[in-house]
Design an enzyme around this catalytic site. Structure first.
Site, PDB file in Angstrom:
ATOM      1  N   ARG A 168       0.848  -1.200   0.000  1.00  0.00           N
ATOM      2  CA  ARG A 168       0.000   0.000   0.000  1.00  0.00           C
ATOM      3  C   ARG A 168       0.881   1.246   0.000  1.00  0.00           C
ATOM      4  O   ARG A 168       1.794   1.380   0.824  1.00  0.00           O
ATOM      5  CB  ARG A 168      -0.900   0.004   1.227  1.00  0.00           C
ATOM      6  CG  ARG A 168      -1.661   1.324   1.470  1.00  0.00           C
ATOM      7  CD  ARG A 168      -2.539   1.208   2.697  1.00  0.00           C
ATOM      8  NE  ARG A 168      -3.188   2.465   3.058  1.00  0.00           N
ATOM      9  CZ  ARG A 168      -2.891   3.203   4.118  1.00  0.00           C
ATOM     10  NH1 ARG A 168      -1.916   2.820   4.945  1.00  0.00           N
ATOM     11  NH2 ARG A 168      -3.531   4.326   4.381  1.00  0.00           N
ATOM     12  N   ARG A 184      -8.762  19.767   8.830  1.00  0.00           N
ATOM     13  CA  ARG A 184      -7.828  19.956   9.939  1.00  0.00           C
ATOM     14  C   ARG A 184      -8.002  21.330  10.569  1.00  0.00           C
ATOM     15  O   ARG A 184      -8.426  22.284   9.911  1.00  0.00           O
ATOM     16  CB  ARG A 184      -6.376  19.802   9.463  1.00  0.00           C
ATOM     17  CG  ARG A 184      -6.044  18.402   8.955  1.00  0.00           C
ATOM     18  CD  ARG A 184      -4.565  18.268   8.637  1.00  0.00           C
ATOM     19  NE  ARG A 184      -4.251  16.953   8.103  1.00  0.00           N
ATOM     20  CZ  ARG A 184      -4.034  15.872   8.839  1.00  0.00           C
ATOM     21  NH1 ARG A 184      -4.098  15.965  10.153  1.00  0.00           N
ATOM     22  NH2 ARG A 184      -3.747  14.720   8.277  1.00  0.00           N
ATOM     23  N   LYS A 186     -13.226   2.776   0.720  1.00  0.00           N
ATOM     24  CA  LYS A 186     -12.926   2.768   2.154  1.00  0.00           C
ATOM     25  C   LYS A 186     -14.188   3.177   2.922  1.00  0.00           C
ATOM     26  O   LYS A 186     -14.704   4.273   2.745  1.00  0.00           O
ATOM     27  CB  LYS A 186     -11.768   3.709   2.456  1.00  0.00           C
ATOM     28  CG  LYS A 186     -10.453   3.252   1.828  1.00  0.00           C
ATOM     29  CD  LYS A 186      -9.360   4.283   1.986  1.00  0.00           C
ATOM     30  CE  LYS A 186      -8.932   4.476   3.417  1.00  0.00           C
ATOM     31  NZ  LYS A 186      -7.773   5.416   3.515  1.00  0.00           N
ATOM     32  N   THR A 238      -6.519  -1.028  10.107  1.00  0.00           N
ATOM     33  CA  THR A 238      -6.305  -0.082  11.205  1.00  0.00           C
ATOM     34  C   THR A 238      -6.024  -0.763  12.543  1.00  0.00           C
ATOM     35  O   THR A 238      -6.873  -1.460  13.092  1.00  0.00           O
ATOM     36  CB  THR A 238      -7.482   0.909  11.384  1.00  0.00           C
ATOM     37  OG1 THR A 238      -7.904   1.405  10.112  1.00  0.00           O
ATOM     38  CG2 THR A 238      -7.051   2.073  12.266  1.00  0.00           C
TER      39      THR A 238
END
Length: 471
Positions: free
Chosen positions: A32, A73, A215, A273
């Site tokens: 990945r 962010r 995802k 994860t």
């Protein structure tokens, strides 16, 4: 080797030929590349390393390009951060340099946030609830106390974001993915099937058709899961952001739901994860992490993924090896019979020819004690349909296409061998027998072979033959 495939993220800890070589030997089947980090020059060099090492080792290695998506962010916070207490009031503003306010440079998001909305900072270190709008600013109350730091990610669970899942950065990164002819592209923060179609349209403009992995990390994606499944070529259970969008205690059941959705149609699914997170710093995982990997395999995941463990951890090779060892042990106790019985009941209600033939291949192989089930395939579709039954018999694929061989590096239990092109049944059988001869088969060993006639058309599986090896 393990039948569960292993996706490993390449980063500073692993981005060199020797470490890549050892990771492949340890069991990595897909590498990945995380486009949230690095630049195009670095990614191009990484792909070159991966391909050269895989070729020198005569190994099949798929490469997955993971697009960053719209990461929201905070702006700059004073050096050292701000320690917030429970119930403390903060004001978020889209403007820089406002005293006594926190800069959040996303006015489009702030505009749609309403009183009562949640804002989760980072991995949940801090959380706010919007109390009221004051002009274009938001007055918020701290509901989870902690240290607020610059550039931390912001999630707004339950709020529909007025932005595309594909950013301008993603579009530029996608051009590189297409130019480098990567084997998969992962789309972050998918919300609906329209996001997948948008990505396909962008690839079409680049004359590319790369399998898309959706995802699943947004609550909206859960609401549209089956539509996304139909539009995408596979899914990833992206538990990091998903565990922020929903309550963490909901994630295990959602993981099972996402995996089951992909299993039902024979599309690959990755569980990701923090699977072996402690191996970032330690040579062994916790017992809980080993159980986590095991349960994902028992759930039916095609692949398990390592992130920081191999990208920036101290033990990248050991992490891959541990993942493989856990997989091998669990696969030795996998409930193959229960899985087959469940699948047979589902196939009995289906009118799909490919599904029926795939199920029949598994039954015949077990009944005659075949050495392998072999799928002669152009697209890899039939091999995926066979794999969804999780047969105890080894599953092989033969294909004249290298891209199909790498595509199957993500599908549970399938090993793909390259063969010369074939255009008729006799040629296909001859190529298949020749390809299988390298696996130490003995005279009398039986293979269950499936294919589609006429050749070259995806999804046309309509042939089964039992082939007995003669030499």
């Amino acid at each position: 080797m393990a039948r569960t495939k292993i996706v490993a993220t390449i980063g500073p800890a692993s981005n060199n030929p020797e470490t890549v070589r050892r990771m492949i030997a340890a069991g990595m089947t897909v590498a990945r590349i995380n486009f949230s980090h690095g630049n195009h020059e670095q990614h191009t060099k990484t792909v070159k390393i991966l391909r050269e090492v895989a070729e020198s080792e005569n190994k099949v290695l798929g490469i997955l390009g993971d697009l960053q998506g719209p990461k929201i962010r905070l702006g700059h916070v004073k050096t050292g951060g701000i320690q917030l207490s429970l119930g403390e009031e903060v004001v978020l503003t889209p403007h820089r340099g406002q005293p006594a306010m926190i800069h959040m440079p996303h006015p489009d998001l702030m505009e749609v946030l309403e009183p009562g909305a949640r804002l989760v900072i980072g991995d949940g270190e801090v959380e706010f609830t919007v109390a009221e709008k004051v002009g274009d600013a938001l007055r918020c109350i701290t509901t989870v106390a902690g240290l607020l730091e610059s550039r931390k990610g912001v999630n707004a669970p339950g709020t529909d974001l007025p932005i595309s899942s594909i950013t301008e950065k993603d579009k530029e990164d996608l051009k590189l993915v297409c130019a480098l002819e990567l084997d998969f592209v992962a789309l972050s923060f998918v919300r609906t099937a329209a996001d997948i179609q948008e990505l396909r349209d962008l690839m079409k403009a680049e004359n590319a058709n790369i399998p898309i992995i959706a995802k699943i990390e947004k609550s909206e994606a859960i609401d549209h899961l089956l539509d996304i499944r139909e539009a995408a070529d596979g899914m990833m259970v992206a538990r990091g952001d998903l565990g922020i969008e929903v309550q963490p205690q909901e994630v295990p059941l959602l993981q099972k739901r996402i995996i089951r959705a992909c299993n039902d149609v024979g599309k690959p699914v990755i569980t990701a994860t923090q699977m072996l997170q402690s191996m970032v710093e330690h040579p062994r995982p916790t017992r809980a992490e080993a159980s986590d990997v095991a349960n994902a395999i028992l759930d039916g995941t095609d692949a398990v993924m390592l992130s920081g463990e191999t990208a920036s951890g101290n033990f990248p090779v050991e992490s891959v090896l541990m993942m493989r060892q856990i997989s091998e042990i669990i696969e030795g106790a996998f409930p193959y019979t229960d899985w087959r019985n469940r699948r047979q009941a589902e196939v009995a209600e289906s009118q799909n020819v490919a599904e029926a033939i795939s199920a029949a291949c598994c039954d015949i192989a077990e009944q005659i004690n075949a050495r392998a089930i072999v799928s002669a395939t152009m697209s890899g579709y039939t091999a995926g349909q066979i794999a969804r039954h999780r047969p105890p018999t080894p599953v092989m694929a033969v294909s004249p296409l290298a891209k199909t061989q790498r595509k199957l590096a993500l599908v549970w239990g399938v090993e793909c061998v390259l063969v010369d092109d074939f255009s008729h049944t006799d040629g296909m059988l001859a190529e298949t027998a020749a390809a299988m001869s390298r696996y130490n088969l003995n005279p009398g060993d039986k293979l269950v072979i499936t294919a589609g006639v006429p050749f070259g058309l995806a999804g046309q599986t309509n042939l089964i033959q039992v082939h007995e090896m003669t030499q």
